[in-house]
Write a protein that holds these residues in place. Structure first.
Motif, PDB file in Angstrom:
ATOM      1  N   MET A   1      34.746  36.774  49.133  1.00 56.32           N
ATOM      2  CA  MET A   1      35.517  35.850  48.304  1.00 56.32           C
ATOM      3  C   MET A   1      35.711  36.401  46.890  1.00 56.32           C
ATOM      4  SD  MET A   1      34.352  31.990  49.447  1.00 56.32           S
ATOM      5  CE  MET A   1      32.586  32.273  49.466  1.00 56.32           C
ATOM      6  N   ILE A   2      34.656  37.059  46.365  1.00 54.69           N
ATOM      7  CA  ILE A   2      34.780  37.665  45.038  1.00 54.69           C
ATOM      8  C   ILE A   2      35.859  38.745  45.056  1.00 54.69           C
ATOM      9  CG2 ILE A   2      33.590  39.130  43.350  1.00 54.69           C
ATOM     10  CD1 ILE A   2      31.019  37.630  44.020  1.00 54.69           C
ATOM     11  N   ASP A   3      35.832  39.574  46.064  1.00 48.67           N
ATOM     12  CA  ASP A   3      36.799  40.661  46.167  1.00 48.67           C
ATOM     13  C   ASP A   3      38.225  40.120  46.287  1.00 48.67           C
ATOM     14  OD1 ASP A   3      37.401  43.439  46.294  1.00 48.67           O
ATOM     15  OD2 ASP A   3      37.706  43.269  48.448  1.00 48.67           O
ATOM     16  N   LEU A   4      38.415  39.086  47.110  1.00 47.78           N
ATOM     17  CA  LEU A   4      39.747  38.507  47.285  1.00 47.78           C
ATOM     18  C   LEU A   4      40.245  37.868  45.991  1.00 47.78           C
ATOM     19  CD1 LEU A   4      42.180  37.653  48.959  1.00 47.78           C
ATOM     20  CD2 LEU A   4      40.888  35.661  49.727  1.00 47.78           C
ATOM     21  N   ALA A   5      39.371  37.110  45.321  1.00 43.12           N
ATOM     22  CA  ALA A   5      39.764  36.465  44.065  1.00 43.12           C
ATOM     23  C   ALA A   5      40.150  37.507  43.021  1.00 43.12           C
ATOM     24  CB  ALA A   5      38.630  35.589  43.546  1.00 43.12           C
ATOM     25  N   HIS A   6      39.419  38.622  42.987  1.00 42.07           N
ATOM     26  CA  HIS A   6      39.722  39.680  42.016  1.00 42.07           C
ATOM     27  C   HIS A   6      41.050  40.361  42.339  1.00 42.07           C
ATOM     28  CE1 HIS A   6      39.262  43.867  40.371  1.00 42.07           C
ATOM     29  NE2 HIS A   6      39.062  43.141  39.292  1.00 42.07           N
ATOM     30  N   GLN A   7      41.272  40.689  43.607  1.00 41.00           N
ATOM     31  CA  GLN A   7      42.531  41.319  44.004  1.00 41.00           C
ATOM     32  C   GLN A   7      43.716  40.399  43.723  1.00 41.00           C
ATOM     33  OE1 GLN A   7      42.528  42.826  48.035  1.00 41.00           O
ATOM     34  NE2 GLN A   7      40.537  43.803  47.782  1.00 41.00           N
ATOM     35  N   ARG A   8      43.552  39.122  44.052  1.00 40.31           N
ATOM     36  CA  ARG A   8      44.636  38.162  43.831  1.00 40.31           C
ATOM     37  C   ARG A   8      44.915  38.002  42.342  1.00 40.31           C
ATOM     38  NH1 ARG A   8      43.772  32.710  47.015  1.00 40.31           N
ATOM     39  NH2 ARG A   8      42.342  32.316  45.280  1.00 40.31           N
ATOM     40  N   LEU A   9      43.845  38.033  41.531  1.00 45.27           N
ATOM     41  CA  LEU A   9      44.013  37.944  40.082  1.00 45.27           C
ATOM     42  C   LEU A   9      44.781  39.149  39.561  1.00 45.27           C
ATOM     43  CD1 LEU A   9      43.459  36.652  37.351  1.00 45.27           C
ATOM     44  CD2 LEU A   9      41.179  37.688  37.386  1.00 45.27           C
ATOM     45  N   GLN A  10      44.454  40.329  40.047  1.00 45.47           N
ATOM     46  CA  GLN A  10      45.185  41.530  39.639  1.00 45.47           C
ATOM     47  C   GLN A  10      46.666  41.415  39.984  1.00 45.47           C
ATOM     48  OE1 GLN A  10      42.804  44.646  41.620  1.00 45.47           O
ATOM     49  NE2 GLN A  10      42.391  45.474  39.581  1.00 45.47           N
ATOM     50  N   GLU A  11      46.959  40.951  41.187  1.00 47.37           N
ATOM     51  CA  GLU A  11      48.356  40.816  41.619  1.00 47.37           C
ATOM     52  C   GLU A  11      49.111  39.819  40.749  1.00 47.37           C
ATOM     53  OE1 GLU A  11      47.911  39.695  45.676  1.00 47.37           O
ATOM     54  OE2 GLU A  11      47.246  41.686  46.331  1.00 47.37           O
ATOM     55  N   THR A  12      48.448  38.711  40.398  1.00 50.37           N
ATOM     56  CA  THR A  12      49.089  37.694  39.559  1.00 50.37           C
ATOM     57  C   THR A  12      49.367  38.235  38.161  1.00 50.37           C
ATOM     58  OG1 THR A  12      47.962  35.940  40.780  1.00 50.37           O
ATOM     59  CG2 THR A  12      48.877  35.353  38.640  1.00 50.37           C
ATOM     60  N   LEU A  13      48.401  38.950  37.599  1.00 49.53           N
ATOM     61  CA  LEU A  13      48.584  39.512  36.260  1.00 49.53           C
ATOM     62  C   LEU A  13      49.680  40.572  36.249  1.00 49.53           C
ATOM     63  CD1 LEU A  13      44.841  39.757  35.106  1.00 49.53           C
ATOM     64  CD2 LEU A  13      46.530  37.967  34.606  1.00 49.53           C
TER      65      LEU A  13
END
Length: 211
Positions: A1-13
């Motif tokens: 979940m940490i990895d997914l949240a981080h990847q998704r955050l990168q994509e959003t930014l």
């Protein structure tokens, strides 16, 4: 979940950067999604650090780097997590005239153009800010930058956490605990037989009238 949240955050930014670079305003939906995942990371990493403390069967945790660095580098995480968990109470005590305070904090990050090696920094302050508010920018000098988006930093008043740096600690901890589990399972046949796995169950139902 940490990895997914981080990847998704990168994509959003990255999506926010694309809009700004194209001369468009950052969509509120994108900014909201970024804050959602940033605060989710705060909570998730806090839980992981607590879990690490409670793994009683791990010997000499104080001498295992993965455990040491995870706990050492999550002190500020705990402050932010406790603030947001008790937001209604904290808002009553907060010095809202502080130039660095806003309801959901400030999110900062940077991107690197591989072709030109130009670094661009961004800051998004969420919520009402006081007059003369300060918007912190990340300083990339001498720092490791994760691609495609790095130095993602969440700041609430005087407390600041670089989520990108913490991903190193999370990955180190995950790799260490996986090796520990592998050795434990290898030494105990019964444990290996019951090794946890993700399971998805689907049940279809249809309403029928009984005669």
């Amino acid at each position: 979940m940490i990895d997914l949240a981080h990847q998704r955050l990168q994509e959003t930014l990255l999506a926010i950067e694309a809009r700004i670079s194209g001369g468009k305003a950052a969509e509120r939906k994108l900014c909201t999604a970024a804050m959602l995942d940033a605060w989710s990371l705060i909570d998730l990493i806090h839980r992981l650090a607590d879990l690490a403390d409670r793994l009683s069967d791990v010997e000499d945790k104080k001498h295992v780097p993965a455990f040491v660095y995870l706990r050492k580098n999550t002190v500020a995480i705990n402050k932010l997590r406790n603030f947001i968990q008790h937001l209604s109470e904290e808002m009553g005590k907060a010095v809202i005239d502080s130039p660095t305070w806003s309801v959901w904090g400030t999110l900062s990050w940077c991107t690197v153009d591989p072709a030109t090696e130009v670094i661009t920094t961004f800051t998004y302050m969420s919520g009402k800010a006081s007059n003369g508010s300060e918007r912190p920018l990340v300083n990339p000098c001498g720092r490791k930058i994760r691609l495609p988006v790095g130095l993602i930093t969440l700041t609430q008043d005087a407390t600041s956490v670089c989520l990108s740096d913490l991903m190193d600690d999370v990955e180190r901890f995950a790799a260490t605990i996986e090796k520990m589990a592998e050795h434990a399972y290898a030494a105990n046949v019964n444990m290996a037989a019951r090794c946890a796995a993700d399971v998805v169950v689907a049940v279809k139902m249809k309403q029928v009238e009984l005669q």
